[in-house]
Design a protein around this motif. Structure first.
Motif, PDB file in Angstrom:
ATOM      1  N   LEU A 106       0.857  -1.184   0.000  1.00 17.43           N
ATOM      2  CA  LEU A 106       0.000   0.000   0.000  1.00 17.43           C
ATOM      3  C   LEU A 106       0.896   1.238   0.000  1.00 17.43           C
ATOM      4  CD1 LEU A 106      -2.503  -1.170   2.761  1.00 17.43           C
ATOM      5  CD2 LEU A 106      -2.973  -1.077   0.308  1.00 17.43           C
ATOM      6  N   ALA A 107       0.432   2.333  -0.610  1.00 16.20           N
ATOM      7  CA  ALA A 107       1.216   3.569  -0.682  1.00 16.20           C
ATOM      8  C   ALA A 107       0.432   4.713  -0.046  1.00 16.20           C
ATOM      9  CB  ALA A 107       1.545   3.911  -2.134  1.00 16.20           C
ATOM     10  N   SER A 114      -4.280   9.114   3.715  1.00 17.45           N
ATOM     11  CA  SER A 114      -4.043   7.863   2.989  1.00 17.45           C
ATOM     12  C   SER A 114      -3.372   6.832   3.892  1.00 17.45           C
ATOM     13  CB  SER A 114      -3.166   8.127   1.759  1.00 17.45           C
ATOM     14  OG  SER A 114      -3.836   8.941   0.831  1.00 17.45           O
ATOM     15  N   GLU A 115      -2.511   7.296   4.780  1.00 19.28           N
ATOM     16  CA  GLU A 115      -1.861   6.374   5.703  1.00 19.28           C
ATOM     17  C   GLU A 115      -2.872   5.769   6.675  1.00 19.28           C
ATOM     18  OE1 GLU A 115       2.323   6.727   7.697  1.00 19.28           O
ATOM     19  OE2 GLU A 115       0.864   7.557   9.110  1.00 19.28           O
ATOM     20  N   ARG A 116      -3.794   6.588   7.179  1.00 17.89           N
ATOM     21  CA  ARG A 116      -4.837   6.058   8.066  1.00 17.89           C
ATOM     22  C   ARG A 116      -5.653   4.989   7.349  1.00 17.89           C
ATOM     23  NH1 ARG A 116      -5.084  11.498   9.820  1.00 17.89           N
ATOM     24  NH2 ARG A 116      -6.703  11.981   8.277  1.00 17.89           N
ATOM     25  N   MET A 117      -5.988   5.256   6.085  1.00 15.84           N
ATOM     26  CA  MET A 117      -6.760   4.285   5.306  1.00 15.84           C
ATOM     27  C   MET A 117      -5.962   3.005   5.089  1.00 15.84           C
ATOM     28  SD  MET A 117      -8.428   6.911   2.509  1.00 15.84           S
ATOM     29  CE  MET A 117      -9.110   5.596   1.527  1.00 15.84           C
ATOM     30  N   GLU A 120      -6.093   0.896   8.238  1.00 14.09           N
ATOM     31  CA  GLU A 120      -7.394   0.222   8.347  1.00 14.09           C
ATOM     32  C   GLU A 120      -7.485  -0.948   7.376  1.00 14.09           C
ATOM     33  OE1 GLU A 120      -9.851   0.618  10.528  1.00 14.09           O
ATOM     34  OE2 GLU A 120      -8.582   2.075  11.564  1.00 14.09           O
ATOM     35  N   SER A 121      -6.930  -0.782   6.191  1.00 13.58           N
ATOM     36  CA  SER A 121      -6.947  -1.870   5.206  1.00 13.58           C
ATOM     37  C   SER A 121      -6.162  -3.072   5.711  1.00 13.58           C
ATOM     38  CB  SER A 121      -6.364  -1.388   3.869  1.00 13.58           C
ATOM     39  OG  SER A 121      -7.182  -0.408   3.278  1.00 13.58           O
ATOM     40  N   LEU A 122      -5.030  -2.807   6.365  1.00 14.83           N
ATOM     41  CA  LEU A 122      -4.233  -3.904   6.907  1.00 14.83           C
ATOM     42  C   LEU A 122      -5.001  -4.643   7.999  1.00 14.83           C
ATOM     43  CD1 LEU A 122      -0.675  -2.280   7.193  1.00 14.83           C
ATOM     44  CD2 LEU A 122      -1.544  -3.791   5.408  1.00 14.83           C
ATOM     45  N   ILE A 123      -5.708  -3.899   8.828  1.00 11.75           N
ATOM     46  CA  ILE A 123      -6.493  -4.529   9.893  1.00 11.75           C
ATOM     47  C   ILE A 123      -7.600  -5.389   9.299  1.00 11.75           C
ATOM     48  CG2 ILE A 123      -8.064  -4.091  11.823  1.00 11.75           C
ATOM     49  CD1 ILE A 123      -6.406  -1.539  12.380  1.00 11.75           C
ATOM     50  N   ARG A 124      -8.312  -4.845   8.307  1.00 10.48           N
ATOM     51  CA  ARG A 124      -9.430  -5.583   7.699  1.00 10.48           C
ATOM     52  C   ARG A 124      -8.950  -6.818   6.941  1.00 10.48           C
ATOM     53  NH1 ARG A 124     -11.112  -0.363   6.291  1.00 10.48           N
ATOM     54  NH2 ARG A 124     -10.418  -0.717   4.150  1.00 10.48           N
TER      55      ARG A 124
END
Length: 350
Positions: A106-107, A114-117, A120-124
């Motif tokens: 992810l970038a 974008s970093e917060r998103m 969250e993507s890593l957690i999901r």
């Protein structure tokens, strides 16, 4: 088949299909495909061959539920087009693959949102662990990720407020070596040409530059760090804006007062400075010594060839994976890998 009728989708091959074909139980088939030692070689070979013939693909989601692990590593990079990070990504992917892990990239593009998103993507997605080059703006989303049990290693940039492993480059040493080199080559006045982002790597380089000036410069009062505006947040394609360094360099030359040497924060800035000097009839290294940072592939092919600080991207990536996946987590790692000054024509006094 009637015209216009789509073929029915092929059903996924199951362990039971292989078991029916070879005449063994599903449990035996599963153990053979997972390399268990209690299955004899002839039986395993027969089961593996039949699985390949049928086109069996393991159900990784089901396996992860059984094992409690996805064997997936998340990687969050600020800007993949940065040559350092391109090498870092390659090294991390190769190391993960060798250890049986899949990489999810992810970038953030230097954007806190974008970093917060990405966090969250890593957690999901349920990754086992993550390697991150942080934007260095906030920590709440990384604290949330750690709270879910996902292990984390910061690379290249640290967030000291978090109890997290860190693997970075000794940028202070790199800038010190570059500055000390031109001072020892005879330069009396040395300036630094740097980015204006509020990040640890730039602060470290500034510290190395100042330390070399304090120790070796004839008159430390002549030191100057020139800040180059960056539009990196507006660009998804370039890690640095060479045209801004070119504009700043032209303004310095037009001002009529130049140092004996310039240590640039990256090779793009060094290249822009060299171009501006040439347009004003000034030569490198005869009129000005120049050292870059990053030692990009083109550095040795310029005329004159560019002295630069080579960064250990491969070792950085491999070490980060090894720290992340090490068995014992009783103590935290904080490791700095030294860069290497590569001296070429641009800083060799004539």
């Amino acid at each position: 088949m009637a015209a216009g009728v789509a073929p029915a989708p092929r059903r996924r091959v199951r362990l039971s299909d292989i078991a029916d074909a070879v005449g063994y139980s599903v449990n035996t088939v599963s153990r053979a495909l997972n390399g268990k030692a209690d299955i004899n070689a002839a039986t395993r070979d027969r089961i593996v061959a039949e699985a390949e013939r049928l086109g069996y693909v393991p159900n990784t989601q089901a396996r992860s539920l059984v094992l409690g692990s996805t064997r997936t590593v998340g990687l969050v990079i600020t800007n993949p087009s940065n040559p350092l990070y391109a090498g870092l990504i390659s090294a991390i992917e190769l190391r993960c693959r060798a250890l049986g892990y899949t990489l999810v990239l992810l970038a953030s593009e230097e954007s806190p949102e974008s970093e917060r998103m990405a966090a969250e993507s890593l957690i999901r997605s349920g990754v086992d662990c993550a390697i991150v080059v942080p934007v260095q703006a906030e920590t709440a989303h990384w604290e949330r990720l750690l709270g879910t049990g996902i292990d984390l290693v910061f690379v290249n940039r640290d967030l000291p407020g978090l109890d997290v492993d860190f693997v970075g480059i000794d940028n202070e040493r790199g800038a010190y070596d570059a500055t000390a080199h031109v001072l020892r080559a005879g330069a009396r006045v040395v300036w630094s040409l740097e980015e204006d982002l509020p990040i640890s790597t730039i602060r470290q380089r500034a510290a190395g530059y100042r330390r070399a000036i304090a120790e070796l410069a004839p008159d430390p009062a002549t030191a100057r760090i020139i800040s180059v505006p960056t539009r990196r947040r507006d660009s998804l394609t370039l890690p640095w804006q060479a045209e801004e360094a070119y504009r700043v360099s032209r303004a310095l030359i037009d001002g009529g007062t130049l140092p004996d040497a310039v240590v640039a924060g990256n090779d793009y800035f060094a290249l822009a400075l060299t171009r501006a000097l040439a347009e004003h009839g000034l030569r490198v290294p005869e009129d000005l010594l120049v050292v870059g940072y990053g030692d990009h592939p083109y550095a040795g092919f310029l005329s004159p060839s560019l002295s630069s600080v080579a960064l250990p991207a491969a070792e950085l990536g491999t070490t980060a994976v090894d720290v992340l996946l090490r068995g014992s987590k009783d103590s935290r790692t904080h490791r700095l890998i030294p860069p290497t000054l590569v001296v070429r024509e641009s800083s060799t006094a004539r």
